[in-house]
Design a protein around this motif. Structure first.
Motif, short mmCIF file in Angstrom:
data_model
loop_
_atom_site.label_atom_id
_atom_site.label_comp_id
_atom_site.label_asym_id
_atom_site.label_seq_id
_atom_site.Cartn_x
_atom_site.Cartn_y
_atom_site.Cartn_z
N ALA A 82 39.91 96.38 0.73
CA ALA A 82 41.29 96.10 1.12
C ALA A 82 41.77 97.03 2.22
N LYS A 83 41.45 98.31 2.11
CA LYS A 83 41.91 99.28 3.11
C LYS A 83 41.29 98.99 4.48
N ASP A 84 39.98 98.79 4.50
CA ASP A 84 39.31 98.55 5.78
C ASP A 84 39.79 97.25 6.42
N ALA A 85 40.14 96.27 5.59
CA ALA A 85 40.64 95.00 6.12
C ALA A 85 41.94 95.22 6.88
N LEU A 86 42.87 95.95 6.27
CA LEU A 86 44.14 96.22 6.95
C LEU A 86 43.96 97.13 8.16
N ASP A 87 42.98 98.03 8.09
CA ASP A 87 42.72 98.91 9.24
C ASP A 87 42.35 98.12 10.49
N ARG A 88 41.75 96.95 10.31
CA ARG A 88 41.26 96.18 11.45
C ARG A 88 42.35 95.31 12.10
N ILE A 89 43.51 95.25 11.50
CA ILE A 89 44.54 94.30 11.95
C ILE A 89 45.68 95.03 12.64
N THR A 90 46.13 94.48 13.78
CA THR A 90 47.31 94.98 14.47
C THR A 90 48.35 93.87 14.48
N ILE A 91 49.40 94.06 13.69
CA ILE A 91 50.48 93.06 13.62
C ILE A 91 51.42 93.27 14.79
N PRO A 92 51.78 92.21 15.52
CA PRO A 92 52.70 92.36 16.66
C PRO A 92 53.99 93.06 16.26
N GLN A 93 54.44 93.98 17.10
CA GLN A 93 55.61 94.79 16.77
C GLN A 93 56.86 93.94 16.63
N ASP A 94 57.01 92.89 17.45
CA ASP A 94 58.22 92.08 17.35
C ASP A 94 58.28 91.34 16.01
N VAL A 95 57.11 90.99 15.46
CA VAL A 95 57.09 90.37 14.14
C VAL A 95 57.49 91.38 13.08
N LEU A 96 56.95 92.59 13.19
CA LEU A 96 57.33 93.64 12.24
C LEU A 96 58.83 93.92 12.30
N ASP A 97 59.38 93.95 13.51
CA ASP A 97 60.81 94.23 13.65
C ASP A 97 61.66 93.15 13.00
N ARG A 98 61.13 91.92 12.96
CA ARG A 98 61.91 90.81 12.39
C ARG A 98 61.83 90.76 10.87
N ILE A 99 60.70 91.18 10.29
CA ILE A 99 60.53 90.94 8.85
C ILE A 99 60.44 92.21 8.02
N ALA A 100 59.98 93.32 8.59
CA ALA A 100 59.76 94.52 7.78
C ALA A 100 61.05 95.18 7.30
N VAL A 150 57.53 98.52 5.20
CA VAL A 150 58.41 99.56 4.64
C VAL A 150 59.84 99.15 5.00
N PRO A 151 60.60 98.66 4.04
CA PRO A 151 61.95 98.19 4.36
C PRO A 151 62.89 99.34 4.69
N ASN A 152 63.95 99.01 5.41
CA ASN A 152 65.01 99.95 5.72
C ASN A 152 66.14 99.74 4.71
N ALA A 153 66.45 100.77 3.95
CA ALA A 153 67.43 100.63 2.87
C ALA A 153 68.78 100.15 3.40
N GLU A 154 69.20 100.67 4.55
CA GLU A 154 70.48 100.27 5.11
C GLU A 154 70.45 98.80 5.54
N ALA A 155 69.33 98.37 6.12
CA ALA A 155 69.22 96.97 6.54
C ALA A 155 69.22 96.04 5.34
N VAL A 156 68.54 96.44 4.26
CA VAL A 156 68.51 95.63 3.05
C VAL A 156 69.91 95.52 2.45
N ALA A 157 70.63 96.65 2.43
CA ALA A 157 71.98 96.65 1.85
C ALA A 157 72.95 95.83 2.70
N ALA A 158 72.76 95.85 4.01
CA ALA A 158 73.68 95.16 4.90
C ALA A 158 73.39 93.67 5.03
N ALA A 159 72.20 93.24 4.62
CA ALA A 159 71.80 91.84 4.83
C ALA A 159 72.75 90.84 4.19
N PRO A 160 73.15 91.00 2.92
CA PRO A 160 74.07 89.99 2.35
C PRO A 160 75.40 89.91 3.09
#
Length: 508
Positions: free
Chosen positions: A398-416, A181-191
């Motif tokens: 598809a739903k159950d597959a994602l339910d089983r996965i925990t993505i590291p928070q630092d990775v999410l913070d870098r890309i989401a 889920v992107p952050n609108a402000e972060a997306v706008a500020a990126a360029p």
């Protein structure tokens, strides 16, 4: 025998001859059909009854021998194809376009013409124009109608997803808390953030280059002092020896006249030794000053290089936030991989993909199959991004597959926060194929499906991939030889024919 045949012919008559001929023809047709794979229902080309947008993905169905291209709103183009024949099957799995050539000739098959070629593996699997006999007949590539391939060529792009499914599959609307889920402000500020960081990286690179040159100059100047110092040390040693000889001569003198001459020689030797010592001390002090200065310049150059690397990394990360991000999660390796296209062309073809993120990932019940699912951000919406899911392999839904996965928070913070449309998450039981390298996005082949056309080709040689431990001058990573996990032997039972209910996003 001839007489008997003539009698038999007369006995059975013309109807029997016709029947025998029909039976022979039927046997020939049966044998010909057995030599070929079963032909699916014929597919015709189709175009969506609306204005098409940029294609986002292509899905090739081996079962129905057709390819469908999708934009953000659904299907836009469909055409029949001819995939690999028995023993040379087109591999099922997840791929992406890595190179395009308008007029390509095969290096494997007698210079065969493959117009409008769009490569999806470096070992030779591609989409291209070719003859369509109505059934699987290629050596592993996906043949499309000549005109269709030509019309499509300029619409696709490097990195566009190509999914090859054993059966019919289509993207369905999908939502899940694990999707970015992107952050609108972060997306706008990126360029705005990327531009000054790029300028800073260029300035620090210039400063580092100047510091490096200054350090080299100081080192040369310091090295140039070695020979003069050695000469002065030799002169001082010689003067000291002459003074010592004069002392001995004076001590051995017997007459007043001899003593006077020896005293005069001693005074001259002492003066010469003192002057040599003064010159040597002065040279040593000067050398020490220059050596200290050279050491300081060298330290400054090292600091400048460190700052240059940090600035290049920050600029690269800022630039990469302007690109869609692709994530691959493998149950086989228990790892998460992230890739973005740098759009930096490679001399041998293709474009360089950044691969500086590779981390362990937690998958609940890691011994249980999870399937192969491709989640794609099709467009922006009020919630951030509108996602679809495509499933091409047995396992969890598809739903159950994602339910089983925990993505590291630092990775999410870098890309989401700055995730953009065309971003994707791939979840699979498979490891990355060794065809995944510095010039590809992700390549994964289903091990429970035939791979004849993939396995018969020469595998790509070991190629450099990006390391997260070092950043090169361009900020896109330092490349070094490394082996990706190649496809292991098939350890899972071959999947039977199965149908997955897929919600069509549009109708033909």
């Amino acid at each position: 025998m001839t007489a008997q045949s003539t009698v038999a012919t007369r006995r059975w008559g013309a109807p029997a001859i016709v029947t025998l001929a029909a039976m022979a023809a039927l046997a020939a047709l049966t044998a010909d059909a057995a030599a070929r794979q079963a032909r699916p229902a014929p597919t015709t080309e189709a175009t969506a009854p609306r204005q098409a947008g940029e294609p986002i993905m292509a899905i090739v169905s081996i079962g129905s021998q057709q390819v469908t291209f999708y934009d953000a709103e659904g299907g836009i183009l469909r055409a029949p194809v001819s995939t690999g024949t028995t023993g040379r099957e087109t591999p099922a799995g997840v791929f992406a376009i890595i190179e395009k050539q308008k007029d390509h000739h095969s290096t494997l098959y007698d210079d065969a013409w493959m117009p409008n070629m769009q490569r999806i593996t470096w070992n030779g699997i591609a989409l291209h124009g070719g003859p369509l006999p109505g059934y699987a007949a290629s050596h592993g590539c996906v043949r499309m109608p000549y005109d269709f391939a030509e019309k499509l060529f300029d619409k696709t792009w490097i990195g566009m997803r190509v999914i090859i499914s054993p059966n019919d599959a289509a993207p369905v609307e999908f939502s899940h808390p694990a999707l970015f889920v992107p952050n609108a402000e972060a997306v706008a500020a990126a360029p705005a953030r990327a531009e000054p960081l790029a300028h800073e990286a260029a300035e620090t690179a210039k400063t580092a280059d100047e510091a490096k040159k200054a350090a080299a100059t100081a080192a040369r100047e310091a090295a140039s002092l070695t020979a003069p110092l050695r000469k002065l040390e030799w002169l001082k040693t010689r003067a000291d020896a002459e003074l010592a000889f004069a002392d001995k001569t004076l001590a051995a003198a017997k007459t007043d006249q001899a003593k006077a001459r020896a005293e005069e020689l001693k005074q001259k030797a002492a003066a010469k030794a003192a002057e040599a010592g003064t010159q040597l001390d002065r040279a040593k002090a000067d050398a020490k000053s220059k050596l200290d200065a050279a050491a300081a310049v060298k330290d400054a150059a090292k600091a400048a290089e460190t700052k240059k690397a940090a600035a290049a990394k920050a600029a690269s990360e800022a630039k990469l936030t302007l690109e869609p991000v692709s994530v691959y999660i493998s149950r086989a390796t228990q790892k998460l991989y992230v890739r973005r296209n740098t759009h930096k062309p490679w001399p041998d073809g293709g474009e360089v993909f950044d691969a500086t993120i590779e981390v362990p990932v937690t998958i609940r019940n890691p011994d249980k199959p999870i399937g192969t699912h491709v989640f794609t951000a099709m467009a922006r919406n009020d919630a951030g991004l509108r996602w679809t899911a495509v499933t091409i392999d047995n396992g969890d839904d598809a739903k159950d597959a994602l339910d089983r996965i925990t993505i590291p928070q630092d990775v999410l913070d870098r890309i989401a926060p700055t995730a953009l449309p065309l971003s994707s998450i791939i979840v699979s039981d498979e490891p990355l194929s060794r065809e995944t390298n510095y010039r590809t996005e992700f390549v994964a082949v289903l091990n429970n499906q035939p791979q004849g056309g993939f396995l018969m080709r020469r595998p790509s040689v070991n190629v450099p991939v990006a390391s997260g431990n070092y950043w090169g001058d361009d900020g896109f990573g330092f490349f070094f030889p490394r082996n990706w996990n190649s496809q292991p032997p098939n350890t899972r039972p071959r999947a039977g024919q199965y149908n997955q209910p897929m919600q069509q996003l549009w109708r033909w």
